[in-house]
Design a protein around this motif. Structure first.
Motif, PDB file in Angstrom:
ATOM      1  N   PRO A   1      31.686  37.627  39.741  1.00 51.51           N
ATOM      2  CA  PRO A   1      32.954  37.151  40.318  1.00 51.51           C
ATOM      3  C   PRO A   1      32.800  36.354  41.599  1.00 51.51           C
ATOM      4  O   PRO A   1      33.655  35.512  41.903  1.00 51.51           O
ATOM      5  N   ASP A   2      31.742  36.597  42.373  1.00 47.27           N
ATOM      6  CA  ASP A   2      31.576  35.900  43.648  1.00 47.27           C
ATOM      7  C   ASP A   2      31.079  34.469  43.487  1.00 47.27           C
ATOM      8  O   ASP A   2      31.072  33.705  44.450  1.00 47.27           O
ATOM      9  N   MET A   3      30.669  34.126  42.272  1.00 47.55           N
ATOM     10  CA  MET A   3      30.077  32.806  42.051  1.00 47.55           C
ATOM     11  C   MET A   3      31.127  31.714  41.894  1.00 47.55           C
ATOM     12  O   MET A   3      30.865  30.555  42.203  1.00 47.55           O
ATOM     13  N   TRP A   4      32.354  32.077  41.451  1.00 48.00           N
ATOM     14  CA  TRP A   4      33.272  31.068  40.927  1.00 48.00           C
ATOM     15  C   TRP A   4      34.471  30.812  41.826  1.00 48.00           C
ATOM     16  O   TRP A   4      35.056  31.724  42.387  1.00 48.00           O
ATOM     17  N   ALA A   5      34.854  29.537  41.886  1.00 53.86           N
ATOM     18  CA  ALA A   5      36.072  29.136  42.585  1.00 53.86           C
ATOM     19  C   ALA A   5      37.250  29.034  41.626  1.00 53.86           C
ATOM     20  O   ALA A   5      38.412  29.045  42.054  1.00 53.86           O
ATOM     21  N   ALA A   6      36.954  28.921  40.300  1.00 54.95           N
ATOM     22  CA  ALA A   6      38.013  28.848  39.288  1.00 54.95           C
ATOM     23  C   ALA A   6      37.389  29.040  37.922  1.00 54.95           C
ATOM     24  O   ALA A   6      36.179  28.843  37.736  1.00 54.95           O
ATOM     25  N   GLY A   7      38.234  29.412  36.953  1.00 52.24           N
ATOM     26  CA  GLY A   7      37.777  29.558  35.580  1.00 52.24           C
ATOM     27  C   GLY A   7      38.804  29.029  34.605  1.00 52.24           C
ATOM     28  O   GLY A   7      40.015  29.182  34.822  1.00 52.24           O
ATOM     29  N   VAL A   8      38.332  28.390  33.524  1.00 50.53           N
ATOM     30  CA  VAL A   8      39.226  27.825  32.508  1.00 50.53           C
ATOM     31  C   VAL A   8      38.749  28.267  31.122  1.00 50.53           C
ATOM     32  O   VAL A   8      38.048  27.526  30.427  1.00 50.53           O
ATOM     33  N   PRO A   9      39.112  29.481  30.686  1.00 48.26           N
ATOM     34  CA  PRO A   9      38.796  29.906  29.321  1.00 48.26           C
ATOM     35  C   PRO A   9      39.826  29.333  28.340  1.00 48.26           C
ATOM     36  O   PRO A   9      41.027  29.512  28.516  1.00 48.26           O
ATOM     37  N   ILE A  10      39.332  28.645  27.315  1.00 46.59           N
ATOM     38  CA  ILE A  10      40.198  28.002  26.328  1.00 46.59           C
ATOM     39  C   ILE A  10      40.002  28.695  24.982  1.00 46.59           C
ATOM     40  O   ILE A  10      38.873  28.906  24.541  1.00 46.59           O
TER      41      ILE A  10
ATOM     42  N   ASP B   1      39.689  43.497  36.837  1.00 44.49           N
ATOM     43  CA  ASP B   1      39.949  43.810  38.244  1.00 44.49           C
ATOM     44  C   ASP B   1      38.904  43.215  39.178  1.00 44.49           C
ATOM     45  O   ASP B   1      39.121  43.137  40.387  1.00 44.49           O
ATOM     46  N   ARG B   2      37.781  42.766  38.626  1.00 44.90           N
ATOM     47  CA  ARG B   2      36.730  42.167  39.453  1.00 44.90           C
ATOM     48  C   ARG B   2      36.975  40.678  39.722  1.00 44.90           C
ATOM     49  O   ARG B   2      36.347  40.095  40.601  1.00 44.90           O
ATOM     50  N   ILE B   3      37.829  40.044  38.931  1.00 42.32           N
ATOM     51  CA  ILE B   3      38.019  38.597  39.039  1.00 42.32           C
ATOM     52  C   ILE B   3      38.605  38.228  40.403  1.00 42.32           C
ATOM     53  O   ILE B   3      39.604  38.800  40.832  1.00 42.32           O
ATOM     54  N   LYS B   4      37.986  37.260  41.034  1.00 36.23           N
ATOM     55  CA  LYS B   4      38.459  36.793  42.330  1.00 36.23           C
ATOM     56  C   LYS B   4      39.019  35.373  42.262  1.00 36.23           C
ATOM     57  O   LYS B   4      39.793  34.966  43.125  1.00 36.23           O
TER      58      LYS B   4
ATOM     59  N   ARG C   1      30.556  44.621  27.063  1.00 36.31           N
ATOM     60  CA  ARG C   1      30.627  43.183  26.779  1.00 36.31           C
ATOM     61  C   ARG C   1      32.048  42.719  26.494  1.00 36.31           C
ATOM     62  O   ARG C   1      32.240  41.613  25.981  1.00 36.31           O
ATOM     63  N   SER C   2      33.018  43.523  26.828  1.00 32.71           N
ATOM     64  CA  SER C   2      34.428  43.130  26.707  1.00 32.71           C
ATOM     65  C   SER C   2      34.980  42.851  28.099  1.00 32.71           C
ATOM     66  O   SER C   2      35.266  43.783  28.859  1.00 32.71           O
ATOM     67  N   PRO C   3      35.137  41.590  28.473  1.00 32.84           N
ATOM     68  CA  PRO C   3      35.549  41.281  29.851  1.00 32.84           C
ATOM     69  C   PRO C   3      36.922  41.820  30.228  1.00 32.84           C
ATOM     70  O   PRO C   3      37.212  41.958  31.415  1.00 32.84           O
TER      71      PRO C   3
ATOM     72  N   VAL D   1      44.662  39.156  28.871  1.00 32.70           N
ATOM     73  CA  VAL D   1      44.024  38.801  30.144  1.00 32.70           C
ATOM     74  C   VAL D   1      45.082  38.404  31.163  1.00 32.70           C
ATOM     75  O   VAL D   1      45.078  38.872  32.314  1.00 32.70           O
ATOM     76  N   ALA D   2      45.996  37.527  30.741  1.00 32.71           N
ATOM     77  CA  ALA D   2      47.045  37.075  31.658  1.00 32.71           C
ATOM     78  C   ALA D   2      47.875  38.255  32.161  1.00 32.71           C
ATOM     79  O   ALA D   2      48.189  38.346  33.357  1.00 32.71           O
ATOM     80  N   ASP D   3      48.209  39.171  31.264  1.00 34.87           N
ATOM     81  CA  ASP D   3      49.005  40.339  31.661  1.00 34.87           C
ATOM     82  C   ASP D   3      48.245  41.194  32.672  1.00 34.87           C
ATOM     83  O   ASP D   3      48.831  41.682  33.658  1.00 34.87           O
ATOM     84  N   ALA D   4      46.954  41.393  32.422  1.00 35.40           N
ATOM     85  CA  ALA D   4      46.163  42.251  33.308  1.00 35.40           C
ATOM     86  C   ALA D   4      45.996  41.633  34.693  1.00 35.40           C
ATOM     87  O   ALA D   4      46.070  42.336  35.716  1.00 35.40           O
ATOM     88  N   ILE D   5      45.782  40.323  34.746  1.00 36.90           N
ATOM     89  CA  ILE D   5      45.615  39.657  36.046  1.00 36.90           C
ATOM     90  C   ILE D   5      46.928  39.676  36.823  1.00 36.90           C
ATOM     91  O   ILE D   5      46.960  39.942  38.035  1.00 36.90           O
ATOM     92  N   LYS D   6      48.029  39.407  36.128  1.00 36.28           N
ATOM     93  CA  LYS D   6      49.334  39.439  36.797  1.00 36.28           C
ATOM     94  C   LYS D   6      49.651  40.832  37.330  1.00 36.28           C
ATOM     95  O   LYS D   6      50.194  40.983  38.426  1.00 36.28           O
ATOM     96  N   LYS D   7      49.303  41.852  36.563  1.00 38.33           N
ATOM     97  CA  LYS D   7      49.612  43.225  36.955  1.00 38.33           C
ATOM     98  C   LYS D   7      48.955  43.595  38.273  1.00 38.33           C
ATOM     99  O   LYS D   7      49.526  44.354  39.075  1.00 38.33           O
ATOM    100  N   ARG D   8      47.762  43.071  38.525  1.00 40.76           N
ATOM    101  CA  ARG D   8      47.072  43.401  39.771  1.00 40.76           C
ATOM    102  C   ARG D   8      47.303  42.346  40.856  1.00 40.76           C
ATOM    103  O   ARG D   8      46.673  42.391  41.909  1.00 40.76           O
ATOM    104  N   GLY D   9      48.194  41.372  40.592  1.00 39.92           N
ATOM    105  CA  GLY D   9      48.563  40.387  41.603  1.00 39.92           C
ATOM    106  C   GLY D   9      47.621  39.219  41.726  1.00 39.92           C
ATOM    107  O   GLY D   9      47.648  38.512  42.743  1.00 39.92           O
ATOM    108  N   GLY D  10      46.817  38.975  40.701  1.00 43.73           N
ATOM    109  CA  GLY D  10      45.896  37.842  40.734  1.00 43.73           C
ATOM    110  C   GLY D  10      46.580  36.544  40.373  1.00 43.73           C
ATOM    111  O   GLY D  10      47.772  36.502  40.027  1.00 43.73           O
ATOM    112  N   THR D  11      45.816  35.447  40.447  1.00 37.01           N
ATOM    113  CA  THR D  11      46.340  34.114  40.144  1.00 37.01           C
ATOM    114  C   THR D  11      45.932  33.719  38.731  1.00 37.01           C
ATOM    115  O   THR D  11      44.733  33.606  38.430  1.00 37.01           O
ATOM    116  N   VAL D  12      46.915  33.510  37.860  1.00 31.81           N
ATOM    117  CA  VAL D  12      46.617  33.156  36.477  1.00 31.81           C
ATOM    118  C   VAL D  12      47.725  32.283  35.916  1.00 31.81           C
ATOM    119  O   VAL D  12      48.902  32.445  36.267  1.00 31.81           O
TER     120      VAL D  12
END
Length: 656
Positions: free
Chosen positions: A524-533, A578-581, A571-573, A603-614
């Protein structure tokens, strides 16, 4: 996860290319990152727009007319993938079919009366087989089965029958059927195939008495060639073997004595002639790169194959009597044989092929043996888009993090870029994983390079093109060693001196989307953004909801979910969201049978639930990848806006 993803490229010194032709991947020298340089144009670079790049035409599968006067091909000139016709001498094409649904794989009947093709509904991959009249555009649906996929159609020599593969939505197995075109009645050629196997690529003999086909395991790592009597259906195995290797048939010889095949029996894909009576194989190539068989000329004098050397594909013509192969003198890039049953015209004088390069989209060409010249039939690149302003990538090699392998990658560097550690870099991960980033045209990569982003596209372990051992290297380790190869690409690109280490982005589609999610959660510390399609993120829900054929693949490559539960969980991200920054942009298709929309949604639901940006966008009328031009433009405009907001590039010298 064999997702056959649509998101799937090289500046080579001639000495490096010649060395690559004779050396396996492991023998290549590690590339010094400081050797990668930006091309200085000494002028402003033309700014590209998403709209222009995605309005450049897509050209897909094609077929000769029996008289050799026309070529039918798939293109999205109208905004949809429909069938168009063009004179084999060139000129302006005319649209044959008009449909809101995508169409593919045209095959002209030998009597010239019909063109068979496949079409699905909003990307659901439940293909029907249809006929279109080349005279008046009349369309007839032969199958019309919303819950059965029928595809891979092949005409009998007398044009009376079509052989095709068929799979119900609930099944994992493709069987081969034969349909009487006049009555629309069909019968099964293969039956009761085990759920982990499937039958593909039916090929008629020239006398119409036999059909050859390939029976492959769901993993794609083991397959055999069979020949079946058309009347009785009795099948004979032609490639018995006890170990795990692939054998695939691509053409009958006109005399019916041989099949042209591709096999990795020696560890690498090579081309051979399989004598049907004796089951003996005469190997025509002995390469440590990927060679792929093509077709015979109608007179049987010539046959074809392609050779893929580190993402550059060349075409070869082999004189059967002289036992001599010659490489066709074509532009460097990805050159592949076109046509449905054969690339040869019926008079043996011309070859239909595709040319695709880093600065030129895929187009249909004709090579004339008598003139020794190639003629371009279609013209995909729109006026106003200059190839001179596009970026040709570097082919590089870097060591894997575990030191066991060398990984190849294609690296795109923006023009006029200073080496000042200010540029963002994107690790662009291909799908598959049994696929390969090659020397072809990639619209979004060209756009990103034009806007000041460096791009590195690695061929991580599990990729095709480098031999059986390399392709098998991530079996039962999906998201393990291959992820480390992707992270090593990020390590390497930072050493070029162009990249700001705080501006790294991971992006990819299908399995590349999965790898993007793994990278975001495991590093998680490596990335400034991610685009999974169109990603998948949860092995357990994926196997519950995906197409049954893909389920068999997953079980065979990840093992039993109960016995290997710890591996499946690790192997299931989704378990590590919760680690995504970094901020995340997710794109998905509403009808995707391979990576269902529910994967991106959770994924979107989980990130929103913890207040992340998605951000999440689901295209309701698309499947695994986006076929409609307006959706392509919308999707990649979202990608561009997202990256410019969260990982902006410095001024790139691309404004007028």
């Amino acid at each position: 996860m064999s997702k056959l993803f649509l998101f799937n490229t090289v500046f080579l010194a001639s000495s490096l290319f010649l060395r690559s032709q004779t050396s396996p991947l492991s023998a290549q020298a590690i590339t010094d990152p400081r050797q990668i340089t930006s091309k200085v144009l000494k002028r402003e670079v033309q700014p590209f727009s998403i709209e222009k790049l995605y309005m450049s035409r897509f050209v897909g599968s094609s077929t000769w007319s029996p008289d050799g006067k026309q070529v039918a091909f798939i293109t999205n000139i109208s905004g949809r993938n429909n069938i168009w016709l063009i004179s084999s001498d060139g000129g302006w094409p005319s649209q044959l079919t008009v449909s809101d649904q995508r169409q593919t794989d045209p095959a002209w009947s030998p009597d010239g009366k019909w063109i068979a093709f496949s079409s699905d509904h909003d990307g659901d991959e439940q293909w029907d087989i249809l006929l279109a009249s080349p005279q008046n555009g009349e369309v007839v649906n032969l199958t019309n089965t919303p819950d059965v996929a029928e595809e891979d159609e092949a005409w009998s020599p007398d044009s009376r029958y079509i052989a095709y593969i068929s799979k119900p939505r609930s099944s994992s197995t493709f069987e081969i059927n034969i349909m009487d075109v006049l009555t629309k009645r069909y019968r099964a050629l293969t039956k009761s195939t085990p759920k982990e196997l499937g039958n593909v690529r039916p090929i008629w003999s020239y006398d119409g008495k036999w059909i050859a086909y390939t029976q492959q395991h769901a993993t794609g790592k083991n397959s055999d060639v069979f020949i079946a009597d058309v009347i009785s259906g009795k099948a004979t195995l032609l490639t018995p073997h006890s170990d795990e290797h692939t054998y695939r048939a691509t053409a009958f010889s006109p005399d019916g004595k041989y099949l042209l095949i591709t096999s990795n029996a020696n560890g690498y894909d090579n081309v051979g002639l399989l004598e049907i009576a004796s089951k003996r194989i005469e190997w025509l190539t002995h390469q440590k790169w990927q060679t792929t068989s093509g077709s015979f000329s109608p007179d049987g004098r010539l046959l074809t194959w392609t050779a893929n050397v580190d993402g550059i594909t060349e075409m070869f013509v082999y004189d059967v009597a002289r036992k001599q192969a010659n490489m066709l003198p074509l532009q460097t890039g990805v050159n592949e044989f076109a046509g449905s049953a054969t690339a040869f015209s019926t008079d043996n004088q011309r070859l239909l092929y595709y040319h695709n390069g880093p600065t030129s989209p895929n187009d249909v060409w004709v090579y004339n043996f008598g003139l020794r010249q190639a003629k371009q039939l279609t013209h995909s690149l729109l006026a106003g888009l200059s190839s001179d302003d596009m970026v040709e990538p570097f082919l590089v090699y870097y060591p894997s993090r575990d030191g066991k392998l060398q990984i190849s990658a294609l690296v795109y560097v923006p023009h006029n870029a200073p080496r000042d550690h200010t540029h963002p870099a994107i690790v662009y991960v291909h799908g598959g994983p049994q696929s390969q980033t090659v020397n072809n045209f990639n619209r979004i990569v060209q756009y990103l390079a034009n806007q000041g982003y460096l791009v590195i596209a690695p061929n991580y372990r599990g990729s095709s093109g480098y031999g059986k051992e390399f392709t098998d290297a991530n079996r039962f380790d999906m998201g393990g060693g291959d992820l480390q190869d992707v992270l090593a690409a990020a390590d390497w690109i930072q050493q070029t001196g162009y990249v700001d280490p705080k501006k790294l982005v991971v992006m990819g589609g299908s399995y590349g989307g999965y790898m993007s999610m793994m990278a975001l959660t495991k590093a998680p510390d490596m990335w400034a953004a991610g685009v999974p399609i169109v990603p998948f993120v949860n092995w357990f829900t994926e196997v519950q909801n995906e197409d049954p054929l893909l389920r068999e693949y997953d079980l065979a490559t990840m093992g039993d979910p109960l016995k290997n539960k710890a591996l499946w969980e690790d192997r299931s991200p989704i378990n590590f969201v919760d680690r995504i920054k970094a901020p995340v942009l997710l794109l998905a298709g509403g009808n995707d049978p391979r990576c269902p929309r529910s994967e991106a949604q959770q994924v979107a639901d989980a990130i929103k639930k913890r207040g992340g940006t998605v951000q999440l966008k689901i295209y309701e009328n698309e499947g695994h990848g986006f076929a409609r031009v307006e959706n392509q433009i919308d999707a990649y405009t979202r990608v561009a806006d997202f990256l410019k907001k969260y990982v902006p590039a410095p001024p790139c010298g691309c404004t007028l």
